[in-house]
Design an enzyme around this catalytic site. Structure first.
Site, PDB file in Angstrom:
ATOM      1  NE  ARG A 100      25.359 -51.279  22.019  1.00  0.00           N
ATOM      2  CZ  ARG A 100      26.192 -50.861  22.968  1.00  0.00           C
ATOM      3  NH1 ARG A 100      26.083 -51.269  24.216  1.00  0.00           N
ATOM      4  NH2 ARG A 100      27.172 -50.036  22.668  1.00  0.00           N
ATOM      5  CB  THR A 373      29.820 -53.104  30.853  1.00  0.00           C
ATOM      6  OG1 THR A 373      29.591 -51.983  30.006  1.00  0.00           O
ATOM      7  CG2 THR A 373      29.635 -54.383  30.126  1.00  0.00           C
ATOM      8  CB  THR A 391      26.534 -52.203  29.154  1.00  0.00           C
ATOM      9  OG1 THR A 391      27.183 -51.000  29.521  1.00  0.00           O
ATOM     10  CG2 THR A 391      25.875 -52.024  27.802  1.00  0.00           C
ATOM     11  CG  ASN A 393      28.192 -46.362  27.762  1.00  0.00           C
ATOM     12  OD1 ASN A 393      29.153 -47.105  27.612  1.00  0.00           O
ATOM     13  ND2 ASN A 393      28.140 -45.165  27.222  1.00  0.00           N
ATOM     14  CG  ASP A 415      29.127 -47.229  23.546  1.00  0.00           C
ATOM     15  OD1 ASP A 415      30.188 -46.633  23.814  1.00  0.00           O
ATOM     16  OD2 ASP A 415      28.750 -48.231  24.165  1.00  0.00           O
ATOM     17  CB  SER A 444      28.678 -52.874  21.911  1.00  0.00           C
ATOM     18  OG  SER A 444      29.098 -53.483  23.095  1.00  0.00           O
ATOM     19  CB  SER A 445      33.987 -52.695  23.431  1.00  0.00           C
ATOM     20  OG  SER A 445      34.326 -51.555  22.697  1.00  0.00           O
ATOM     21  N   GLY A 465      34.110 -52.968  31.014  1.00  0.00           N
ATOM     22  CA  GLY A 465      35.313 -52.134  30.848  1.00  0.00           C
ATOM     23  C   GLY A 465      35.383 -51.349  29.555  1.00  0.00           C
ATOM     24  N   GLY A 466      34.235 -51.083  28.899  1.00  0.00           N
ATOM     25  CA  GLY A 466      34.259 -50.250  27.688  1.00  0.00           C
ATOM     26  C   GLY A 466      35.236 -50.812  26.677  1.00  0.00           C
TER      27      GLY A 466
HETATM   28  N1  GLY Z   1      28.895 -49.479  26.650  1.00  0.00           N
HETATM   29  C1  GLY Z   1      30.073 -50.203  26.493  1.00  0.00           C
HETATM   30  C2  GLY Z   1      30.061 -51.036  25.274  1.00  0.00           C
HETATM   31  O1  GLY Z   1      29.011 -51.477  24.860  1.00  0.00           O
HETATM   32  O2  GLY Z   1      31.092 -51.223  24.688  1.00  0.00           O
END
Ligand code: GLY
Length: 563
Positions: A100, A373, A391, A393, A415, A444-445, A465-466
């Protein structure tokens, strides 16, 4: 005779109505005997498979696929961003890699606020100040060191060749490039996508990127973090007013982390731990709904939507409060993902009335302490499985395109929580746990996930998809485990999403609207206009006879390739 004609007419009418309300679903995906790669682009999946055919393993294929996506899918494939990888080897060992992005050393808590303490629109989204220190290259080299069997130079070469040969523009790419044209122009940069109005069928060559890849091939990891590419990146970002320094790049390290592991009914699920919220949130939602007989509710029926929505509402409230970088915070992972905690959270849920998100806060946990992503899935011929989500983002990240290097940089700083309680570009809020601090990884998601059943590999999946990544992965786990769907059938289903705030259920534009009246009557707010699609899941299912079925999401140009 007349009766028969009337019957035929009624039947025709019935089928016509049915066709109208039910989106067409491709039921079966690619079936392969031994190995498969499913990614956002055919070129990348094919390159991954070519590495497996050479005798490489899933980790080798992962590196080659990843680098091919930088060329074929610059929308999200990257060396200027970051990502997560979850794996399960053929002997059942599991683990995860975290590469990350991190906040630069010069980042400060209030860097996106004006003198009145208000968030400055777009500062964390567009341009050089939005960029986090990239982690992808460090991640790839770490994975290669631990598991790679072919030389790195052989794994990067197909991406170099692809960049030189060029990639054919798809219809979706044509639309994407034109949609973001104005942002590229505003940034006043010489981006390849501004050279002309690229159209479907054109070929784009990425010659500067090929040169960067050649330097990485020849000089290794340090090329990106200490070498000429590092100089090019830092000089360019600083010229645009950014704060990333050579020291930021030099200090960057990828990390191995213990995955989140939990049981749901007769499955064992392995997913990404913090700094992703994905694994914990999936665990929490599944634990919240496990006591209910969800498989007996009609798929996507009112009851189904309601139960999942109420679980998601509570879990995303917890996400905002408890989750962030584990290197900066103690995160109560075990409590959050326990059945007892989540069952308690669901106690005030009613079948007759929507809960108001404003009445839902995070749960009470006594913390005992000294205080856009891309996803791809791979199974190799040896039985190793990898789930990777990477990603930038947003689409094309910060829209900053390192001209000489030929690649985009992320806008992952968005984020982090610019201000407590203020929503980011995905409408997600955060508190101190995810506030800006130098070297912090942003929450992150991303939810790269692997599912086992009866001790055996069952499924590999994930999504872009965030904030909607988690709920897209969730629905695909349920489609397969509770509704016995095949992989392609599962990824092709329509989807919905709730994330506590804003208090609304988002539905895809082709979601059957039949249930909306009943949901509205109970107080649920429906939003079917903001998101044409939710997530883009690329997944592989191990069939009972051991063969593999790919699920390539029809929402994109995604493709399964196998043998
Ligand atoms: N940038 C999207 C995530 O990491 O959730």
């Amino acid at each position: 005779m007349k009766k028969n004609i009337i019957l035929l007419f009624v039947l025709l009418l019935f089928f016509q109505c049915k066709l109208k309300s039910t989106p067409e679903i491709v039921k079966t995906g690619l079936i392969a005997d031994s190995a498969m790669v499913v990614s956002a682009r055919q070129e990348a999946s094919s390159i991954g498979i070519s590495i497996l055919k050479k005798g490489g393993n899933a980790f080798d294929a992962m590196i080659a696929t990843d680098l091919a996506l930088v060329v074929a899918y610059p929308f999200a494939g990257n060396i200027g961003g970051g990502g997560f990888t979850v794996y399960r080897t053929n002997d059942g060992k599991i683990g995860s890699f975290d590469y990350r992005e991190k906040a630069p050393l010069a980042a400060t808590k209030d860097m996106y606020l004006d003198e009145n303490g208000d968030v400055i629109p777009n500062k964390s989204i567009l341009g050089a100040m939005a960029i986090g220190v990239p982690g992808t290259v460090a991640g790839l080299f770490m994975i290669h060191k631990k598991f790679g069997t072919l030389p790195f130079s052989e794994l990067i070469q197909p991406a170099i060749d692809l960049a030189k040969k060029g990639v054919i523009v798809t219809k979706r790419q044509e639309k994407g490039m034109n949609k973001y044209r104005k942002f590229f122009k505003e940034a006043n940069q010489r981006i390849i996508f501004l050279d002309k109005y690229w159209k479907e069928g054109d070929t784009i060559k990425y010659l500067k990127l090929a040169k960067t890849f050649e330097r990485i091939r020849d000089n290794g990891r340090d090329e990106f973090y200490k070498g000429r590419t590092a100089d090019i990146l830092v000089n360019y970002v600083q010229k645009l007013g950014g704060i990333i320094t050579k020291e930021d790049l030099e200090k960057y390290e990828a990390k191995e982390r213990n995955p989140i592991v939990f049981n749901y009914k007769n499955t064992r699920i392995i997913s990404m731990p913090p700094p992703s919220s994905g694994g914990i949130c999936i665990a929490q939602i599944l634990k919240s709904i496990e006591p209910f007989k969800i498989g007996q509710y009609r798929h996507n029926s009112v009851k189904y939507i309601q139960l999942i929505t109420e679980a998601e509402r509570r879990v995303y409230a917890d996400r905002a409060y408890f989750l962030g970088d584990p290197d900066f915070n103690d995160i109560p992972i075990n409590i959050l993902s326990s059945a007892a905690y989540n069952n308690k959270r669901m106690q005030d849920f009613s079948w007759s009335q929507a809960t108001n998100s404003s009445d839902v806060s995070h749960g009470n946990i006594e913390i005992i302490e000294s205080n856009q992503t891309t996803h791809y899935s791979i199974i190799d011929q040896f039985g190793n499985a990898i789930s990777v989500t990477n990603t930038l983002n947003g689409a094309f990240g910060s829209k900053v395109f390192v001209e000489e290097g030929g690649f985009f940089l992320n806008n992952e700083m968005d984020d982090l929580s610019a201000k407590s309680g203020e929503p980011n570009m995905f409408g997600l809020t955060g508190t101190k746990v995810n506030s800006i601090e130098p070297e912090k990884r942003m929450l992150s998601s991303m939810t790269p996930t692997i599912v086992e059943q009866n001790g055996k590999l069952k499924m590999v999946l994930g999504s872009p998809g965030g904030s909607t990544i988690i709920t897209s992965v969730l629905q695909n786990i349920l489609n397969v485990i509770e509704y016995d769907m095949g992989m392609q059938e599962s990824v092709s289903q329509t989807r919905f999403h709730h994330q506590w705030m804003p208090d609304e259920i988002k539905f895809e534009s082709n979601f059957d609207t039949i249930s909306f009246t009943e949901l509205r009557k109970m107080g649920y707010k429906i939003n079917q206009s903001d998101s044409k699609i939710l997530g883009k899941v690329d997944a592989i299912l191990v069939l009972p006879d051991g063969r593999l079925e790919g699920g390539a999401d029809p929402r994109g140009d995604d493709k399964a390739v196998g043998f």
